[in-house]
Write a protein that holds these residues in place. Structure first.
Motif, mmCIF file in Angstrom:
data_model
loop_
_atom_site.group_PDB
_atom_site.id
_atom_site.type_symbol
_atom_site.label_atom_id
_atom_site.label_comp_id
_atom_site.label_asym_id
_atom_site.label_seq_id
_atom_site.Cartn_x
_atom_site.Cartn_y
_atom_site.Cartn_z
ATOM 1 N N LEU A 151 20.234 5.071 -0.268
ATOM 2 C CA LEU A 151 19.302 5.024 -1.094
ATOM 3 C C LEU A 151 17.896 4.465 -0.313
ATOM 4 C CD1 LEU A 151 21.229 1.082 -0.327
ATOM 5 C CD2 LEU A 151 20.817 2.751 -2.698
ATOM 6 N N SER A 152 17.679 5.189 0.893
ATOM 7 C CA SER A 152 16.166 5.528 1.374
ATOM 8 C C SER A 152 15.622 6.717 0.841
ATOM 9 C CB SER A 152 16.313 5.532 2.618
ATOM 10 O OG SER A 152 16.715 4.704 3.407
ATOM 11 N N LEU A 153 16.534 7.496 0.836
ATOM 12 C CA LEU A 153 15.863 8.716 0.163
ATOM 13 C C LEU A 153 15.201 8.641 -1.668
ATOM 14 C CD1 LEU A 153 15.470 11.930 0.141
ATOM 15 C CD2 LEU A 153 17.869 12.378 -0.331
ATOM 16 N N GLN A 170 11.774 9.264 -2.867
ATOM 17 C CA GLN A 170 11.853 9.918 -4.719
ATOM 18 C C GLN A 170 11.160 9.016 -5.922
ATOM 19 O OE1 GLN A 170 15.503 11.007 -6.746
ATOM 20 N NE2 GLN A 170 14.910 12.751 -6.184
ATOM 21 N N GLU A 171 11.767 7.903 -5.524
ATOM 22 C CA GLU A 171 10.500 6.686 -6.570
ATOM 23 C C GLU A 171 9.638 6.641 -6.384
ATOM 24 O OE1 GLU A 171 12.276 4.929 -9.340
ATOM 25 O OE2 GLU A 171 13.555 6.870 -9.175
ATOM 26 N N GLN A 172 8.833 6.862 -4.817
ATOM 27 C CA GLN A 172 7.663 7.012 -4.485
ATOM 28 C C GLN A 172 6.828 7.817 -4.404
ATOM 29 O OE1 GLN A 172 6.271 4.030 -3.593
ATOM 30 N NE2 GLN A 172 8.095 2.354 -2.372
ATOM 31 N N VAL A 215 9.782 -1.242 -6.895
ATOM 32 C CA VAL A 215 10.727 -0.294 -6.421
ATOM 33 C C VAL A 215 11.767 -0.530 -4.593
ATOM 34 C CG1 VAL A 215 10.937 2.211 -5.515
ATOM 35 C CG2 VAL A 215 10.176 2.042 -8.011
ATOM 36 N N ARG A 216 10.615 -0.260 -3.988
ATOM 37 C CA ARG A 216 10.435 -0.997 -2.739
ATOM 38 C C ARG A 216 11.504 -2.063 -2.442
ATOM 39 N NH1 ARG A 216 6.465 -1.085 -0.887
ATOM 40 N NH2 ARG A 216 6.259 0.739 -0.067
ATOM 41 N N GLU A 273 2.785 10.846 -8.000
ATOM 42 C CA GLU A 273 2.360 11.688 -9.000
ATOM 43 C C GLU A 273 1.800 11.217 -10.208
ATOM 44 O OE1 GLU A 273 5.415 15.236 -7.394
ATOM 45 O OE2 GLU A 273 5.795 13.816 -9.646
ATOM 46 N N GLU A 274 2.716 9.842 -11.252
ATOM 47 C CA GLU A 274 1.828 9.049 -12.463
ATOM 48 C C GLU A 274 0.442 8.842 -11.405
ATOM 49 O OE1 GLU A 274 4.406 6.887 -13.098
ATOM 50 O OE2 GLU A 274 6.558 7.950 -14.265
#
Length: 450
Positions: free
Chosen positions: A151-153, A157-159, A423-424, A164-165
């Motif tokens: 889940l942390s990974l 990845q979402e962060q 996300v968090r 990037e966006e």
């Protein structure tokens, strides 16, 4: 004039060039979530220790059962004597060398020892049950840690995706401002400030990627993988859109935890084992009854008979006996053993009470944390929706010159922060849900990632 390189220096230079290439050519190992679970259960030291402890308890049970079996022994003894011996057939003492040989079978079995053997087997059964439940809890812990790290990974990845966006958007805005500055519709200060924002976005992306690498390293350590290997973790697809409001009740969770927590069941089994430990110590006060049997023969060259006649005929003998032993005084050994066993029983009882309190605290805190995480998740959704609308409005106003760069920059920062917070909050909510299942003992090992 430069020195000519030696052969050793040439080889070292070649190795320095080839080793990085070999590392780059090393194949990447893809590891799915299910494979990670299997690797963790197979390699985790705590799980392996729990398995060894269970095996040890099973050996102890087999040893306790073997106490009901008889002892069988076979013995052979021989001697050679020198000196004066009395010969019965001749009625006189002579100087001679004599030989003696004897062998026997013996067996003994305990008939009664104060129920010690029975209590020992019962205690061993409880110890096996305790070790099995400890192993089950350890497996749950390892699987929960793997799921949490995944889940942390995924969150990391979402962060990275968000940063990037954000960097792409900041670069697009920089290009737009450059066009505005060239035609004189915006001051050059906006260009410089936007360049600083692009650099800050690049720094945030670097930090996000670093955090992703750290989570990957944590997963490699948790799975006990080769640190020199190259791995690609295939992240599971999580249905984060199906998150619902809390449907837990504290009393139901507490009841489930007290009924299903494997570590609590293990300690209850240890309490039963300690209780039988007291009975084992008390069994020494009882008398013991044992049955003994023996059969054997002997040979000596003092007699004028052949070996076959003596050993297989005349000197054969057997015995059977029953012994009854009453303990009278054992230097207070039994009393001290009973006292130690009772102290051990009381310690286990106190540990059980303490664990019950800890379970209740863990479940209540996990429930409160889950409720708070749900509220944070809802707030983060509203915050992102409002931040997106505000950014769109400021972007339109900035395009027509009715908003300043500072206002647009603040709206962009608020939007990125809202995306990151959502996300968090989403993955915190998922973690809190798994944590409730773990503390309540209801973690589904088959669907731990769902």
């Amino acid at each position: 004039m430069s020195a000519i390189p030696t052969r050793r220096q040439i080889w070292l230079s070649l190795w320095g060039l080839l080793l990085p290439l070999a590392a780059m050519a090393q194949p990447v190992q893809r590891i799915t979530f299910d494979e990670a679970l299997r690797l963790a259960l197979k390699r985790n030291p705590l799980v392996l220790q729990a398995v060894h402890q269970r095996t040890r308890s099973e050996i102890g049970l087999a040893s306790a059962r073997s106490n009901f079996l008889p002892d069988l022994n076979f013995s052979v003894s021989g001697s050679r004597d020198y000196g004066r011996n009395f010969v019965f057939d001749e009625g006189r003492v002579v100087d001679q060398t004599t030989h003696y040989l004897s062998s026997s079978f013996s067996a003994s079995i305990n008939l009664f020892n104060g129920f010690r053997d029975i209590h020992t087997v019962t205690q061993a059964h409880a110890q096996v049950a305790a070790s099995e439940r400890n192993e089950a809890r350890q497996r749950e812990t390892v699987l929960f840690n793997v799921a949490s790290t995944f889940l942390s990974l995924i969150e990391a990845q979402e962060q990275v995706r968000i940063q990037e966006e954000n960097l792409a958007a900041q670069r697009a805005l920089l290009a737009q401002i450059e066009a505005f500055v060239q035609v004189g519709s915006r001051p050059v200060a906006d260009l410089y400030q936007q360049q600083a924002q692009v650099a800050a976005a690049e720094l945030e992306l670097i930090n996000a990627r670093r955090n992703q690498q750290l989570q990957t390293a944590n997963l490699i350590q948790l799975l006990q993988l080769d640190p020199f290997g190259t791995y690609e973790f295939v992240l599971p697809e999580l249905d984060t859109l199906a998150l619902s409001a809390p449907s837990y009740e504290v009393q139901t969770l507490l009841q489930a935890a007290f009924e299903r927590r494997a570590d609590l069941q293990a300690l209850e089994a240890q309490l039963r084992a300690a209780d039988y430990g007291v009975r084992i110590a008390q069994s020494t006060y009882w008398p013991t009854i044992a049955l003994r049997l023996s059969y054997g023969s002997s040979y000596t060259d003092l007699a004028p008979l052949s070996f076959d006649e003596q050993f297989f005929n005349r000197n054969r003998r057997g015995s059977i006996g029953l012994s009854l032993t009453f303990p009278i005084f054992d230097r207070f050994t039994t009393r001290h053993n009973i006292q130690q066993a009772r102290v051990e029983l009381e310690n286990v009882r106190l540990q059980l009470q303490q664990l019950r309190q800890e379970i209740a605290t863990q479940v209540r805190q996990a429930f409160l944390d889950y409720e708070a995480a749900w509220q944070q998740y809802q707030t983060a959704q509203l915050q992102l929706q409002a931040a997106r609308l505000a950014l769109e409005a400021y972007q339109e106003r900035y395009n027509v010159g009715s908003a300043t760069w500072v206002e647009l920059s603040q709206a962009r920062a608020t939007f990125v922060r809202a995306e990151s917070d959502l996300v968090r909050a989403r993955y915190t909510l998922l973690f809190r849900q798994k944590l409730i299942d773990y503390y309540a003992g209801t973690l589904d090992l088959e669907n731990v990632a769902r």
